[in-house]
Motif scaffolding. Structure first.
Motif, PDB file in Angstrom:
ATOM      1  N   PHE A 248     -12.388 -23.822  23.232  1.00  0.00           N
ATOM      2  CA  PHE A 248     -11.962 -24.486  24.466  1.00  0.00           C
ATOM      3  C   PHE A 248     -11.697 -25.977  24.237  1.00  0.00           C
ATOM      4  O   PHE A 248     -10.660 -26.514  24.637  1.00  0.00           O
ATOM      5  CB  PHE A 248     -13.018 -24.300  25.566  1.00  0.00           C
ATOM      6  CG  PHE A 248     -12.759 -25.158  26.766  1.00  0.00           C
ATOM      7  CD1 PHE A 248     -11.681 -24.875  27.611  1.00  0.00           C
ATOM      8  CD2 PHE A 248     -13.537 -26.273  27.043  1.00  0.00           C
ATOM      9  CE1 PHE A 248     -11.404 -25.685  28.708  1.00  0.00           C
ATOM     10  CE2 PHE A 248     -13.263 -27.087  28.142  1.00  0.00           C
ATOM     11  CZ  PHE A 248     -12.199 -26.796  28.975  1.00  0.00           C
TER      12      PHE A 248
ATOM     13  N   LYS B  67      -3.322 -20.832  36.198  1.00  0.00           N
ATOM     14  CA  LYS B  67      -2.495 -21.411  35.123  1.00  0.00           C
ATOM     15  C   LYS B  67      -2.541 -22.938  35.174  1.00  0.00           C
ATOM     16  O   LYS B  67      -2.251 -23.525  36.210  1.00  0.00           O
ATOM     17  CB  LYS B  67      -1.048 -20.924  35.279  1.00  0.00           C
ATOM     18  CG  LYS B  67      -0.118 -21.446  34.203  1.00  0.00           C
ATOM     19  CD  LYS B  67       1.242 -20.757  34.265  1.00  0.00           C
ATOM     20  CE  LYS B  67       2.161 -21.313  33.201  1.00  0.00           C
ATOM     21  NZ  LYS B  67       3.235 -20.437  32.805  1.00  0.00           N
TER      22      LYS B  67
ATOM     23  N   VAL C 139      -1.479 -21.977  26.488  1.00  0.00           N
ATOM     24  CA  VAL C 139      -2.534 -22.105  25.476  1.00  0.00           C
ATOM     25  C   VAL C 139      -3.200 -20.752  25.281  1.00  0.00           C
ATOM     26  O   VAL C 139      -3.382 -20.013  26.242  1.00  0.00           O
ATOM     27  CB  VAL C 139      -3.622 -23.099  25.966  1.00  0.00           C
ATOM     28  CG1 VAL C 139      -4.720 -23.255  24.924  1.00  0.00           C
ATOM     29  CG2 VAL C 139      -3.029 -24.439  26.347  1.00  0.00           C
TER      30      VAL C 139
ATOM     31  N   PHE D  35      -1.028   0.285  29.552  1.00  0.00           N
ATOM     32  CA  PHE D  35       0.346   0.365  29.066  1.00  0.00           C
ATOM     33  C   PHE D  35       1.165   1.432  29.775  1.00  0.00           C
ATOM     34  O   PHE D  35       0.637   2.473  30.197  1.00  0.00           O
ATOM     35  CB  PHE D  35       0.345   0.595  27.553  1.00  0.00           C
ATOM     36  CG  PHE D  35      -0.258  -0.585  26.799  1.00  0.00           C
ATOM     37  CD1 PHE D  35       0.400  -1.808  26.780  1.00  0.00           C
ATOM     38  CD2 PHE D  35      -1.479  -0.480  26.158  1.00  0.00           C
ATOM     39  CE1 PHE D  35      -0.144  -2.902  26.127  1.00  0.00           C
ATOM     40  CE2 PHE D  35      -2.037  -1.571  25.508  1.00  0.00           C
ATOM     41  CZ  PHE D  35      -1.371  -2.789  25.490  1.00  0.00           C
TER      42      PHE D  35
ATOM     43  N   LEU E 132       2.467 -12.122  31.103  1.00  0.00           N
ATOM     44  CA  LEU E 132       1.678 -12.423  32.308  1.00  0.00           C
ATOM     45  C   LEU E 132       1.338 -13.911  32.369  1.00  0.00           C
ATOM     46  O   LEU E 132       1.320 -14.520  33.441  1.00  0.00           O
ATOM     47  CB  LEU E 132       0.401 -11.584  32.332  1.00  0.00           C
ATOM     48  CG  LEU E 132       0.625 -10.071  32.464  1.00  0.00           C
ATOM     49  CD1 LEU E 132      -0.689  -9.323  32.328  1.00  0.00           C
ATOM     50  CD2 LEU E 132       1.298  -9.737  33.797  1.00  0.00           C
TER      51      LEU E 132
ATOM     52  N   THR F 149       0.403 -15.453  37.006  1.00  0.00           N
ATOM     53  CA  THR F 149      -0.212 -14.810  38.174  1.00  0.00           C
ATOM     54  C   THR F 149      -1.684 -14.449  37.965  1.00  0.00           C
ATOM     55  O   THR F 149      -2.357 -14.056  38.908  1.00  0.00           O
ATOM     56  CB  THR F 149       0.556 -13.523  38.531  1.00  0.00           C
ATOM     57  OG1 THR F 149       0.777 -12.801  37.328  1.00  0.00           O
ATOM     58  CG2 THR F 149       1.879 -13.825  39.183  1.00  0.00           C
TER      59      THR F 149
HETATM   60  C1  LIG Z   1      -7.118 -15.827  31.615  1.00  0.00           C
HETATM   61  C2  LIG Z   1      -6.008 -14.964  31.058  1.00  0.00           C
HETATM   62  C3  LIG Z   1      -4.728 -15.677  31.395  1.00  0.00           C
HETATM   63  C4  LIG Z   1      -6.036 -14.830  29.539  1.00  0.00           C
HETATM   64  O1  LIG Z   1      -7.305 -14.774  29.044  1.00  0.00           O
HETATM   65  P1  LIG Z   1      -7.715 -14.566  27.526  1.00  0.00           P
HETATM   66  O2  LIG Z   1      -6.789 -13.645  26.819  1.00  0.00           O
HETATM   67  O3  LIG Z   1      -9.128 -14.212  27.574  1.00  0.00           O
HETATM   68  O4  LIG Z   1      -7.597 -16.016  26.896  1.00  0.00           O
HETATM   69  P2  LIG Z   1      -6.478 -16.834  26.147  1.00  0.00           P
HETATM   70  O5  LIG Z   1      -7.197 -17.650  25.157  1.00  0.00           O
HETATM   71  O6  LIG Z   1      -5.337 -16.043  25.647  1.00  0.00           O
HETATM   72  O7  LIG Z   1      -5.895 -17.770  27.297  1.00  0.00           O
HETATM   73  C5  LIG Z   1      -6.729 -18.653  27.977  1.00  0.00           C
HETATM   74  C6  LIG Z   1      -5.866 -19.823  28.439  1.00  0.00           C
HETATM   75  O8  LIG Z   1      -4.834 -19.347  29.264  1.00  0.00           O
HETATM   76  C7  LIG Z   1      -4.581 -20.329  30.273  1.00  0.00           C
HETATM   77  N1  LIG Z   1      -4.601 -19.616  31.543  1.00  0.00           N
HETATM   78  C8  LIG Z   1      -5.653 -19.282  32.319  1.00  0.00           C
HETATM   79  N2  LIG Z   1      -5.227 -18.597  33.408  1.00  0.00           N
HETATM   80  C9  LIG Z   1      -3.873 -18.510  33.289  1.00  0.00           C
HETATM   81  C10 LIG Z   1      -2.861 -17.921  34.101  1.00  0.00           C
HETATM   82  N3  LIG Z   1      -3.117 -17.305  35.240  1.00  0.00           N
HETATM   83  N4  LIG Z   1      -1.571 -18.000  33.683  1.00  0.00           N
HETATM   84  C11 LIG Z   1      -1.255 -18.613  32.533  1.00  0.00           C
HETATM   85  N5  LIG Z   1      -2.182 -19.210  31.716  1.00  0.00           N
HETATM   86  C12 LIG Z   1      -3.471 -19.137  32.109  1.00  0.00           C
HETATM   87  C13 LIG Z   1      -5.604 -21.420  30.143  1.00  0.00           C
HETATM   88  O9  LIG Z   1      -4.991 -22.503  29.486  1.00  0.00           O
HETATM   89  C14 LIG Z   1      -6.650 -20.797  29.263  1.00  0.00           C
HETATM   90  O10 LIG Z   1      -7.223 -21.703  28.372  1.00  0.00           O
HETATM   91  P3  LIG Z   1      -8.407 -22.676  28.811  1.00  0.00           P
HETATM   92  O11 LIG Z   1      -9.359 -21.830  29.586  1.00  0.00           O
HETATM   93  O12 LIG Z   1      -8.932 -23.161  27.527  1.00  0.00           O
HETATM   94  O13 LIG Z   1      -7.783 -23.719  29.618  1.00  0.00           O
HETATM   95  C15 LIG Z   1      -5.957 -13.676  31.860  1.00  0.00           C
HETATM   96  O14 LIG Z   1      -4.676 -13.127  31.772  1.00  0.00           O
HETATM   97  C16 LIG Z   1      -6.965 -12.649  31.503  1.00  0.00           C
HETATM   98  O15 LIG Z   1      -8.141 -12.779  31.736  1.00  0.00           O
HETATM   99  N6  LIG Z   1      -6.535 -11.564  30.959  1.00  0.00           N
HETATM  100  C17 LIG Z   1      -7.456 -10.479  30.657  1.00  0.00           C
HETATM  101  C18 LIG Z   1      -6.885  -9.522  29.759  1.00  0.00           C
HETATM  102  C19 LIG Z   1      -5.794  -8.638  30.346  1.00  0.00           C
HETATM  103  O16 LIG Z   1      -5.876  -8.003  31.357  1.00  0.00           O
HETATM  104  N7  LIG Z   1      -4.682  -8.591  29.613  1.00  0.00           N
HETATM  105  C20 LIG Z   1      -3.552  -7.791  29.915  1.00  0.00           C
HETATM  106  C21 LIG Z   1      -2.727  -7.611  28.679  1.00  0.00           C
HETATM  107  S1  LIG Z   1      -2.377  -5.928  28.360  1.00  0.00           S
END
Ligand SMILES: CC(C)(COP(=O)(O)OP(=O)(O)OC[C@H]1O[C@@H](n2cnc3c(N)ncnc32)[C@H](O)[C@@H]1OP(=O)(O)O)[C@@H](O)C(=O)NCCC(=O)NCCS
Length: 233
Positions: free
Chosen positions: A49, A80, A93, A131, A162, A167
């Motif tokens: 982070f 976001k 990021v 998927f 996404l 969103t």
């Molecule tokens: C938070 C999320 C955006 C990504 O989470 P993640 O994969 O655990 O984490 P990542 O490291 O790839 O991304 C985190 C960063 O995305 C950014 N982010 C958070 N929410 C966001 C959103 N709604 N839109 C775009 N970017 C976002 C932030 O910068 C965050 O970093 P920070 O907390 O250091 O500021 C969210 O989509 C999530 O929780 N996804 C869960 C998994 C999922 O359902 N995936 C579907 C793919 S099949």
């Protein structure tokens, strides 16, 4: 570092967390961000982070010719981070394993995702839940470790899409289809309609996979690390 970001450019930056000391970077974070950093239980989550935020602030500062402390980030209702006073500069990021990746562009909204390719305990049920029929067929065309890699390739494509939209979490992931095309575009279809987007993927290291998705299909992508950059064809 390259600090020009022209109309068609998307710059993709990659940082290896094990090569970066975290404590000197804390001063680049706002008080709120430092407080958030302190709430992480695991040192590696905290490091990812802090490095992500510090590098984001430094890069935005370079591209906008401002001090990192003068970068005012806002978080949308979907979660976001955005720059309210510079909405045409899009960024995203992602962090996983030993990598932090960032994408920046003035050519339309961008989303990036990196994942460490690792064993997934409930792989088949994840594939069923997340998927579309077409995406599942693509994953199931491979076996063993290749299937796991196909899963993470599909995952990073959808997650980057996404994040481009901003969103946040979506309920019916299986209703959204993100199908890769031979010309490095992504054909996306779902309840909201259809779109053709730019899609680039690369491997930050042997066991990581990253995908960048941009709403502008004519984007020109280059990969940067501190000290060097290469165009991604
Ligand atoms: C938070 C999320 C955006 C990504 O989470 P993640 O994969 O655990 O984490 P990542 O490291 O790839 O991304 C985190 C960063 O995305 C950014 N982010 C958070 N929410 C966001 C959103 N709604 N839109 C775009 N970017 C976002 C932030 O910068 C965050 O970093 P920070 O907390 O250091 O500021 C969210 O989509 C999530 O929780 N996804 C869960 C998994 C999922 O359902 N995936 C579907 C793919 S099949």
């Amino acid at each position: 570092m390259t600090s020009r970001l022209d109309g068609r450019d998307a710059h993709l930056w990659q940082f290896e967390t094990t090569c970066i000391g975290v404590e000197p970077l804390l001063g680049l974070l706002t008080d709120d961000e430092q407080a958030r950093a302190e709430r992480f239980r695991r040192a590696e989550d905290r490091a990812r982070f802090v490095i992500g935020r510090a590098m984001l602030r430094q890069l935005l500062g370079r591209y906008l010719d401002r001090a990192p402390g003068d970068i005012h980030l806002h978080t949308t209702d979907g979660g976001k981070p955005v720059l309210p006073d510079m909405p045409q500069l899009s960024f995203s990021v992602s962090h996983s394993g030993g990598h932090v990746v960032l994408a920046l562009s003035r050519a339309g909204s961008v989303g990036i995702d990196v994942e460490r390719v690792r064993d997934v305990a409930d792989l088949d049920s994840m594939i069923g839940r997340c998927f579309s029929t077409r995406e599942r067929a693509l994953i199931d065309a491979s076996a063993g470790n290749e299937r796991l890699l196909a899963f993470f390739r599909a995952w990073t494509r959808k997650e980057a899409f996404l994040k481009m939209l901003g969103t946040g979490l979506v309920d019916a992931l299986d209703q959204i289809d993100c199908s890769p095309c031979a010309d490095r575009t992504l054909q996306v279809s779902g309840p909201q309609g259809c779109a053709r987007l730019a899609w680039h993927e690369y491997q930050p290291s042997l066991d990581h996979i990253a995908a960048l998705v941009c709403e502008n299909p004519d984007i020109r992508v280059s990969l940067h690390r501190p000290g060097w950059f290469v165009p991604l064809l």
